[in-house]
Design a protein around this motif. Sequence first.
Motif, PDB file in Angstrom:
ATOM      1  N   THR A 105       9.002  -1.803  -4.904  1.00  0.00           N
ATOM      2  CA  THR A 105       7.722  -1.984  -4.063  1.00  0.00           C
ATOM      3  C   THR A 105       7.392  -0.796  -4.576  1.00  0.00           C
ATOM      4  N   VAL A 106       5.838  -0.267  -4.237  1.00  0.00           N
ATOM      5  CA  VAL A 106       5.319   0.924  -4.352  1.00  0.00           C
ATOM      6  C   VAL A 106       4.964   1.055  -3.079  1.00  0.00           C
ATOM      7  N   GLU A 107       4.321   2.396  -3.208  1.00  0.00           N
ATOM      8  CA  GLU A 107       3.125   2.800  -1.783  1.00  0.00           C
ATOM      9  C   GLU A 107       2.168   3.190  -2.280  1.00  0.00           C
ATOM     10  N   PRO A 108       1.351   2.710  -2.013  1.00  0.00           N
ATOM     11  CA  PRO A 108      -0.071   2.944  -2.593  1.00  0.00           C
ATOM     12  C   PRO A 108      -0.711   3.763  -2.207  1.00  0.00           C
ATOM     13  N   ILE A 181       9.784 -10.675   3.365  1.00  0.00           N
ATOM     14  CA  ILE A 181      10.592  -9.314   4.113  1.00  0.00           C
ATOM     15  C   ILE A 181       9.403  -8.399   3.861  1.00  0.00           C
ATOM     16  N   GLU A 182       8.875  -8.172   4.714  1.00  0.00           N
ATOM     17  CA  GLU A 182       8.141  -6.816   5.129  1.00  0.00           C
ATOM     18  C   GLU A 182       8.688  -5.400   4.773  1.00  0.00           C
ATOM     19  N   VAL A 183       8.056  -5.304   3.263  1.00  0.00           N
ATOM     20  CA  VAL A 183       8.791  -4.210   3.054  1.00  0.00           C
ATOM     21  C   VAL A 183       8.956  -2.698   3.972  1.00  0.00           C
ATOM     22  N   LEU A 188      14.528  -4.297   8.535  1.00  0.00           N
ATOM     23  CA  LEU A 188      14.430  -4.362   8.288  1.00  0.00           C
ATOM     24  C   LEU A 188      14.410  -6.595   9.029  1.00  0.00           C
ATOM     25  N   THR A 189      12.979  -7.278   8.557  1.00  0.00           N
ATOM     26  CA  THR A 189      12.465  -8.297   9.569  1.00  0.00           C
ATOM     27  C   THR A 189      11.805 -10.246   8.319  1.00  0.00           C
TER      28      THR A 189
END
Length: 479
Positions: A105-108, A181-183, A188-189
């Motif tokens: 995943t990336v962080e815009p 899963i929420e990044v 983590l949840t």
Amino acid sequence: MLRMIPRTALLAAASLLLAAAPARAQGPTIAGGVSLAGLGIPTNSADPFGLAVSPDGFVWVAVAGDSCFNPPFCNNNVVAKIDPVGMMVVGTVAVGFFPEEIAFTVEPPLTGVPRYGWVTVNGDGTIIRFGADPGRPDYLTVTGSLIHPTGQYGPFGIAADPTYPLVFVGDFNCSGNVYAIEVNSNPLTTVPLPNVSVPGCHGRLAFAGNLLVVPTTDYSAFPFVCVNVTAVDPFIPGAEWTRCLGCSTTGFPSGQDVATNAAGEAFVLPYDLGERVHLLDPAEGGLSRTIATGLGFAQQGIGISPDGSLVAVTDFLQNSVLFLDGASHQRLAVVPFAPFRSPNDVVFLGGDAWVTAQNSQAVVRITNLPSPVPSPYALSLDTSNATPALGGATTITLTGGSPLAILFSLSDLAGPIGGGLALEIGAFSVVTSGPGPVLAVTVPIPNLPGLDCVPVFLQGVGALGASPALSNPLTVIPQ
């Protein structure tokens, strides 16, 4: 029922058929491997499993080790980062016993930099998040761990949502739930979403646009096992479809892997189900065709090049890698994998293919990849519904030549007809024939038990002036 017409009904079309075969590109080359021996737990094998390419152009591999029920003595426990230019491991992160599949995943707006790597750890029953950005303090360290809701052996396929900060994980333990899963959650949840129930046991999964494509296996009537594929939009309840690809009472059929292209098509790979790739349009829920691979039953992994021009399929036991044209769907080359053994996953990067050699402790690089070839089909074969319901009907239409004939078979083993032109279906009967340039027939599907999930293979033949011509093949699978 399909109307049977003797092969002699092809008449002039059959007499025009001449031997023809698509051109083959120069064979790809095994260009060596990156050794993983000694990584993780040095006394255990470093046998790799899944691969992924990070947005900044590195190859990452799950170093799983041997599969057994006594993890400390056989499993391995790291994800390794490979520099594709230097052909070397440049970093590892310890994640737990028997890691399998990786996503990023990336962080815009930093779309070319991976923020987090994610890995399913099958032996521990966990999903691990780790830092993947070399410019951050948490690089190559675990930043989050989540126990999979069904525990050990549950986590397998994983995919990052292309739009929302979510990662989706399937369930190999067959609960029928895909977990979101929420990044950026700490800890983590999982996130409850309205539409992520996918019955069956899940294979590798991928997004086609905003649709999550999940190959599945249904063991509910074992030993009668069915392979399905489901496409689901996690945010739109009811916006989903499921198609049966086939069933078997022998062997080990399963929904194995999927690769998607920018056009939104999905190439779905079953294991031990007729040695085929199934091409689907997830947005329409339609089966476009099947592609006979010519490999063995142990088709393990499928990957697609970033531009969609090449598709690669691995055969774990035949020890080979097949390259297909991503647009014309022709077989281009089969690469023997020796001296390496047991190709599992495959990805493309920088004009090369990278393959995990699961029983050789290496990631293998294949260079000199074949070039795409033009479509050999001068005629067009289409269907109103490639997955019709029992008791329904489908209309088959062939266009482009004169005379014309539509053929069908219960096999997709390629074979010659009249004059030696190579079909992509096996021993056939004629559905209908006529003068063209358009030939159509509506076929009722009997509502009989046992006809569902049985594929029927069709192809058109005809003539364009004095030249013989073939259509694209089609597959119809009643549901």
